[in-house]
Design a protein around this motif. Structure first.
Motif, PDB file in Angstrom:
ATOM      1  N   ALA A  92      35.784  50.375  39.603  1.00  0.00           N
ATOM      2  CA  ALA A  92      36.945  51.023  40.230  1.00  0.00           C
ATOM      3  C   ALA A  92      37.885  49.897  40.622  1.00  0.00           C
ATOM      4  CB  ALA A  92      36.525  51.836  41.443  1.00  0.00           C
ATOM      5  N   ALA A  93      38.996  49.768  39.892  1.00  0.00           N
ATOM      6  CA  ALA A  93      39.893  48.625  40.088  1.00  0.00           C
ATOM      7  C   ALA A  93      41.230  49.105  40.612  1.00  0.00           C
ATOM      8  CB  ALA A  93      40.062  47.854  38.776  1.00  0.00           C
ATOM      9  N   GLY A 116      41.479  52.102  36.483  1.00  0.00           N
ATOM     10  CA  GLY A 116      42.523  51.361  37.170  1.00  0.00           C
ATOM     11  C   GLY A 116      43.817  52.141  37.247  1.00  0.00           C
ATOM     12  N   ARG A 117      44.915  51.449  37.001  1.00  0.00           N
ATOM     13  CA  ARG A 117      46.211  52.055  37.285  1.00  0.00           C
ATOM     14  C   ARG A 117      46.536  53.241  36.381  1.00  0.00           C
ATOM     15  NH1 ARG A 117      48.263  46.904  34.837  1.00  0.00           N
ATOM     16  NH2 ARG A 117      48.015  45.973  36.884  1.00  0.00           N
ATOM     17  N   PHE A 124      36.012  42.009  38.120  1.00  0.00           N
ATOM     18  CA  PHE A 124      35.922  41.694  36.688  1.00  0.00           C
ATOM     19  C   PHE A 124      35.029  40.470  36.478  1.00  0.00           C
ATOM     20  CE2 PHE A 124      40.454  43.596  36.253  1.00  0.00           C
ATOM     21  CZ  PHE A 124      39.927  44.874  36.293  1.00  0.00           C
ATOM     22  N   GLY A 125      35.199  39.473  37.346  1.00  0.00           N
ATOM     23  CA  GLY A 125      34.370  38.274  37.239  1.00  0.00           C
ATOM     24  C   GLY A 125      32.893  38.606  37.391  1.00  0.00           C
ATOM     25  N   PRO A 139      34.875  48.801  48.177  1.00  0.00           N
ATOM     26  CA  PRO A 139      36.227  49.207  48.534  1.00  0.00           C
ATOM     27  C   PRO A 139      37.183  48.046  48.802  1.00  0.00           C
ATOM     28  CG  PRO A 139      34.739  49.585  50.380  1.00  0.00           C
ATOM     29  CD  PRO A 139      33.898  49.094  49.242  1.00  0.00           C
ATOM     30  N   LYS A 140      36.682  46.925  49.278  1.00  0.00           N
ATOM     31  CA  LYS A 140      37.612  45.886  49.709  1.00  0.00           C
ATOM     32  C   LYS A 140      37.514  44.625  48.870  1.00  0.00           C
ATOM     33  CE  LYS A 140      38.036  47.600  54.382  1.00  0.00           C
ATOM     34  NZ  LYS A 140      37.459  47.554  55.715  1.00  0.00           N
ATOM     35  N   VAL A 141      37.078  44.785  47.619  1.00  0.00           N
ATOM     36  CA  VAL A 141      36.932  43.622  46.740  1.00  0.00           C
ATOM     37  C   VAL A 141      38.030  43.715  45.684  1.00  0.00           C
ATOM     38  CG1 VAL A 141      35.397  42.488  45.102  1.00  0.00           C
ATOM     39  CG2 VAL A 141      34.462  43.510  47.199  1.00  0.00           C
ATOM     40  N   SER A 142      38.679  42.592  45.399  1.00  0.00           N
ATOM     41  CA  SER A 142      39.821  42.606  44.478  1.00  0.00           C
ATOM     42  C   SER A 142      39.359  42.871  43.047  1.00  0.00           C
ATOM     43  CB  SER A 142      40.547  41.262  44.528  1.00  0.00           C
ATOM     44  OG  SER A 142      39.778  40.294  43.837  1.00  0.00           O
TER      45      SER A 142
END
Lengths: 589, 589
Positions: free
Chosen positions: B502-503, B556-557, B541-542, B533-536
Motif C-alpha cells: 500500500a503505497a 498507489g496513486r 519498495f526497498g 501506515p507511516k512508512v514511506s
C-alpha cells in the motif's frame, strides 16, 4: 494413494516390551509407532510420526488463530545467555552440557526463554512493535534422572513453546489469556480432559502460573479440585483460614504430665485417658498442634532453622514446603541441628512453656516460628510444653503465643475446603500437558530487553512463557484411549481416517477391497489398507485392534453381495453397510 | 488471512552483518530470515521458516512419489552403534560428543546410517519385507573447524537423509536410481542447476557414489565437466591412459650433467639450451617426468614412503592423493624422511622400483614407485638420474623401468580429455546439494542386518544412503537468486506468492489495498501485505526488493482509478493492471 500394509514400515509385536511400565508405552511400541534408542530417547516410525504431525497441525492452527508466529531455534545453544540468567547453574544435572572443538561450552536447550528474549531484543525497540507472541515446535532435551513411561517423561521430547512480549502488565494479562484460551481449544480438539490448576511458578520465576493437568492414574502430579470448580496443584493450594475468634472467657492453659507421648497418636490416647474434656467429646489429632523443625539452606549457603506449627492430623508436605520457602531448599532438621539447640525438646516442642512464650514474636530463641493458617487467633490447642513428657492443654493462639507468620506447608487432605468457598476438595492424579506462566520482567531484566514507551522512556518488557509437550500429549492420548486389545485413537489424531481390511482368501475379495479403498480415498479419506495376501483374517483383525484406527471396514465374505462391515473400534459395534453407501456413512460420522 | 508487515516478526537491516562473507548469508540476515546464535548455528525467523517448509514440502512429495517412507530419529544418540562401525573414532573432532549424568557416551548425530540399519534389523527379517527406503528430515550436527558462509556450511543444519535396503545388488541399483531420479525432480522443481558428478565415496565406504553439485562461485568443490556430458568430482576424475607404444627403434637413454636444475622450469631451460632435440622442437614441461615422495600414514600407524611419477607440467593434487591412498592419510615427505633414505637425491629423483633405483646408485630401500597413467609403455621422458645435478634423457617407460602400478594423484587441468571420450574438460566450482551412495554391505555387515532369502538362507542386506541438505539448499537458492537490492525467490519456494504494497498516504489507498489483498487471498494466493501506515513508499519498495517475493503489487496513486502496478521483482518490469484482472493475471503466470 492408500497406505498399504504390504508396504508400510511397521511390525506389530505380540509381547509387551520388558521395560514398559504403562499402557501407552507398551502399546505404542507393540503397535510399531515408536522404538527406544536409549533411555528416554525414541525413534519415530511412520505411524507414530503421522499422529505426531496431526497433533502438531492442531497446535499450529490454534497458535495462528491466537496470532502467534512460528520461529525455530536450534537445540544446541551457547552457555552465555543461560549463564546470564543463572540457569546454567540452576539446572544442575538436569541438562546435557557439552563442549565444542574449541572448548566453548554449549547445552542442549531444555527450554528457550533466554534466546527468545535476545532475539526480540535484537529485532525490536519500540512499544509499537508489541505485543508479540512467537513460538516454535522443537525437540528439547533434559537429562532426567529417571526417564520413565515411554514418551511420558523422555530425555528428548518435542514441545511447543511460546513466549509473549508486552510492555505493560495489562498487556501481559491479555497475551496470557490468549494463549490460555488457545490451550483450551487445543485440548478440546485433541479430546483431552484437563483441569487448569494454579501452579507454583517454580524455577521459572514470575507471578501467575497455571498448569493444564490431564487426570490420569499414571500422572506425576497430585492436584486438588472441588465440585464447585476449584482446581490447583497441591503446591499452589491455599488453606482457608478461620475468622479470628474471641479469646475472652477462654480457660487458661494448663500443663500436664503426658509421659511417653512423642507421637500425636500416643498424645491423643493419653489426653483421652487422663485428661478427658469436660463435655466428654474425645480429643482427636486435629486438636493438637504439632511443631516441626525444618532446616532451610539459602542461596548464599546460610543454614537456618525454622519451626512450623501445623494441626496434628496432618504432616508437612515437603513439596509444598519447597515452594513456601523458595528459593531456599528445605529438609528436616538433623540430630546435629537439635544438638546445637538444646532448648528444643524433641517430641515436646511447643510455642509456650510455664515460663511464657518460647517461640514466635515475643520469644528470644532467634528461631522463626511460622504456623499453618488454621492456627488462627482464638483457636485452642494441645501442644508440647517444651519439657520432656509434658504437654500444655488449652493453649490459645493470639493470647498465649503469637507466631511470626503463616505458612502453607501442611499436607492437603481430601475434604479440606477449597479456598474459593466452592466446597470440599478431592485429590486426583494428573499429568501436566500444558503450562502457562507469567514470567514478568525476570528474563527481560537479566538480558536487557527494553523498549521505548509512548513517552520515549525505556521500559523493561514483561513476558509470558507457554508450553505444550507434543510427544507427551501423544502418550497421554494413547494412555487414555486404549483397551486390552490395543490403541483406540480419537478421530482427529488417528494416523488414518479408516483402516480397510481385505478379509478372505478369494482374489475377488481383494479386487472389491481395492475398489472400496479407491472410493474412500476419492471421498477424501486417508486410508490404511491391509492388503496382505497371505495373512489370516484373525491376524489382520488383531493388528487392526492394536493399531487403533477408530474406524475399520472389513471387506469379507459378503463383499460379493455388495456389503462390507463397518466396525467401530471403540464401541466394538459392527454394522453391515452397502458398499455404495459407505463413503456417505463415513462422512456422516 | 494475509500476513501483515505491521504484525510480522521481522526487521530489515540496512547494513551487512560484519561476519557475512557471501551474498546468501548477507541477504538472509539483512532481510530478517535468519539470525546467528553461535558460529554455524542459526535461529529461523518466520520468513526463513516459511521458505524452509516449502523446500521440505517439495522433498516430501518427491520422497513419497519414490515410495520412501518418513520416520524420525533423535539427534542425541548413544555411542555404541557408532563404535561398532568405527565411526565414533573416524569422525575425530568433527562431531559433538557428550556424556549424560551417568557418564554414558552420546553424540549429536552427523548422519544416521547406524541407527537406520539397527531399526530395520529390529523390524524386518525376510526378503519379502524388501526393498525398503525410509527417510527423515532432521537437524544434524557437525563440529566444523571453520563454519562459514551462513547456512552453506553450518554446525547445525537440516538434512533429508534416506536409506535403502535390498537383498540383491540389482535391487540396490533400482533403489539407488529411484532416489537419484527423485533428486533430479526435486532440483528441477526448486529451479536449481545441478551437475551429477561421480564422487569418491570417502568415509562412507561403498561403491557407486554421485554428488549433485550446484555450479556457483562460492562452491566448496571443484569439479570437471565436458561439453559432451561428462562430469566428475576432481577426486573421482580418471585419466585417459594412452595406448601402449612400441619401444623398438627408440634411441637409448642418455645421462647428462644438468647442474642447478632442481625445478622443472630450470630443467626445461637447461635441456633446451644444452641438449636441444634433433628436430628442434623445444622441450616443454610435459616432456619431463617428475618424481615426488609422499608419506602415507596407515590406519595401524605405520608410516610408508611412496614415490609418485607424474608429468612435469602438473603437480600432485593432495585431495586426489587422499582418495587414491585411502584409508591411509597422505602428506609430503619431510626432511626427516629424506634423511632416513640417503638414496633419494632430492630434486633429481628418477624412476624407482621396490628393489631400488633403476638409475644411478643402486639401493634396496623397498620404496613403492607408482606413476600417473600417462606414463604408459613406450613413452619417453627427461627425468632425474638419482644423482645430484644429472638427468636422463629419452628414458622409455616399459623398456628402461617398470613402475609398481599407476595412481590418480596428478592435478586435473582444463583441457584434459574426459575419460569417456566426450572431449576436453573444463573446471568449475560447485556446492554439494545432494549425494547418493551405494553403501553396499558395510553397515549391514558391521551391525548384523541379515534377512532370509527365497531359499531360507541368511543373506546380508545391501544399502544405499541419500542425502539432501535442506538448509544448505535454501542458502544456495538465495546465493543464485539475488541482485544488489536483495533476494529474488523462485516462485515455488518464495515465502509468499505475492507482496502487496500500500503505497500512499491516503486512507483510501489502504482501503483499496485491503480489498486487493482480500481478492488475491480468495483466489488462493498467500499474501504478504505491507500495511504499515507511516512508512514511506520508498522504504516499502526497498523492503520489498530485499525480502524478495518475486511478484509485487503496488497499490498507489492510480488505485482510485481501479489500477495497480504489477512488478516483476526479477526483471524489474512494471505493468499497470486493472484491479479486477489482477487475480487472473497472477493465476496466468
Amino acid at each position: 494413494m492408500p497406505t498399504r500394509l504390504t508396504h508400510l514400515f511397521v511390525r506389530t509385536l505380540r509381547e509387551d516390551p520388558v521395560d514398559a511400565e504403562v499402557a501407552s508405552h507398551r502399546l505404542l511400541v507393540r503397535a510399531g509407532y515408536i522404538r527406544r534408542q536409549a533411555p528416554g530417547i525414541f525413534a519415530w516410525l511412520p505411524l507414530g510420526l503421522r499422529v505426531r504431525r496431526r497433533i502438531e497441525a492442531i497446535i499450529r492452527e490454534e497458535m495462528a488463530a491466537a496470532g502467534a508466529q512460528e520461529v525455530h531455534f536450534p537445540a544446541l545453544l551457547p552457555r552465555e545467555p543461560y549463564e546470564t540468567t543463572g540457569r546454567w547453574e540452576e539446572y544442575g544435572d538436569g541438562i546435557f552440557r557439552l563442549k565444542d572443538r574449541k572448548e566453548a561450552d554449549y547445552l542442549l536447550a531444555p527450554t528457550h526463554e533466554e534466546v527468545f528474549t535476545l532475539l526480540v531484543k535484537d529485532l525490536y525497540s519500540s512499544y509499537k512493535d508489541l505485543p508479540l507472541t512467537i513460538y516454535q515446535i522443537q525437540d528439547k532435551y533434559r537429562d532426567e534422572a529417571r526417564p520413565r513411561a515411554g514418551l511420558l517423561r523422555g530425555r528428548e521430547f518435542s514441545m511447543k513453546d511460546a513466549y509473549s512480549f508486552d510492555y505493560t502488565d495489562a498487556g501481559l494479562d491479555v497475551s496470557y489469556m490468549s494463549q490460555r484460551d488457545a490451550y483450551e481449544r487445543i485440548f478440546r480438539r485433541l479430546g483431552l480432559d484437563y483441569a487448569i490448576v494454579k501452579a507454583d511458578a517454580g524455577a521459572m520465576g514470575g507471578s501467575r502460573s497455571e498448569e493444564f493437568l490431564h487426570p490420569t492414574a499414571v500422572g506425576e502430579d497430585t492436584f486438588v479440585r472441588s465440585a464447585g470448580g476449584y482446581a490447583a496443584n497441591v503446591e499452589a493450594f491455599t488453606t482457608l483460614a478461620p475468622e479470628p475468634l474471641p479469646v475472652d472467657g477462654l480457660a487458661p492453659a494448663t500443663v500436664h504430665d503426658t509421659p511417653d507421648t512423642p507421637t500425636i497418636a500416643s498424645l491423643v490416647q493419653v489426653a483421652n485417658d487422663a485428661h478427658p474434656r469436660p463435655d466428654a467429646r474425645p480429643w482427636v489429632a486435629g486438636d493438637t498442634l504439632k511443631n516441626i523443625v525444618l532446616a532451610l539452606t539459602h542461596l548464599d549457603g546460610r543454614r537456618e532453622l525454622v519451626i512450623v506449627g501445623i494441626p496434628g492430623d496432618r504432616g508437612v508436605d515437603m513439596k509444598r514446603a519447597e515452594v513456601a520457602f523458595a528459593p531456599a531448599s528445605v529438609e528436616a532438621a538433623t540430630e546435629a541441628d537439635f544438638a546445637r539447640h538444646p532448648g528444643l525438646v524433641k517430641g515436646y516442642i511447643g510455642p509456650w512453656s510455664a515460663a511464657g512464650a518460647v517461640l514466635g514474636e515475643s520469644s528470644s530463641t532467634g528461631i522463626r516460628y511460622v504456623v499453618d493458617p488454621r492456627i488462627g487467633s482464638g483457636t485452642e490447642w494441645i501442644t508440647g510444653a517444651n519439657e520432656e513428657g509434658r504437654h500444655v492443654f488449652g493453649l490459645v493462639a493470639g493470647r498465649d503465643f503469637v507466631a511470626d507468620g503463616t505458612v502453607e506447608v501442611a499436607e492437603v487432605l481430601e475434604g479440606d475446603p477449597a479456598p474459593d468457598g466452592s466446597g470440599p476438595v478431592e485429590l486426583a492424579r494428573g499429568m501436566e500437558i500444558g503450562h502457562v506462566f507469567q514470567l514478568g520482567r525476570k528474563y527481560a531484566e537479566a538480558l536487557g530487553l527494553k523498549v521505548l514507551d509512548e513517552n520515549g522512556k525505556l521500559v523493561t518488557v514483561t513476558m509470558g512463557s507457554y508450553g505444550i509437550g507434543v510427544t507427551r500429549i501423544m502418550a497421554v492420548i494413547a494412555e487414555s484411549n486404549n483397551d486390552e486389545r490395543g490403541l483406540i485413537w480419537p478421530r482427529n489424531v488417528s494416523p488414518f481416517d479408516v483402516h480397510v481390511v481385505a478379509a478372505g482368501r478369494d482374489d475377488s475379495v481383494y479386487a472389491i477391497a481395492e475398489d472400496v479403498v479407491a472410493q474412500l480415498e476419492a471421498a477424501g479419506n486417508d486410508v490404511l489398507f491391509d492388503d496382505r495376501p497371505k495373512v489370516s483374517p484373525g491376524v489382520k483383525f488383531g493388528d487392526a485392534e492394536l493399531l487403533g484406527v477408530p474406524l475399520v471396514v472389513v471387506v469379507g465374505r459378503d463383499a460379493a453381495e455388495g456389503r462390507v462391515e463397518l466396525w467401530d473400534r471403540r464401541s466394538g459395534e459392527k454394522t453391515a453397510v452397502a458398499i455404495q453407501e459407505l463413503p456417505a456413512r463415513l462422512a456422516a460420522l
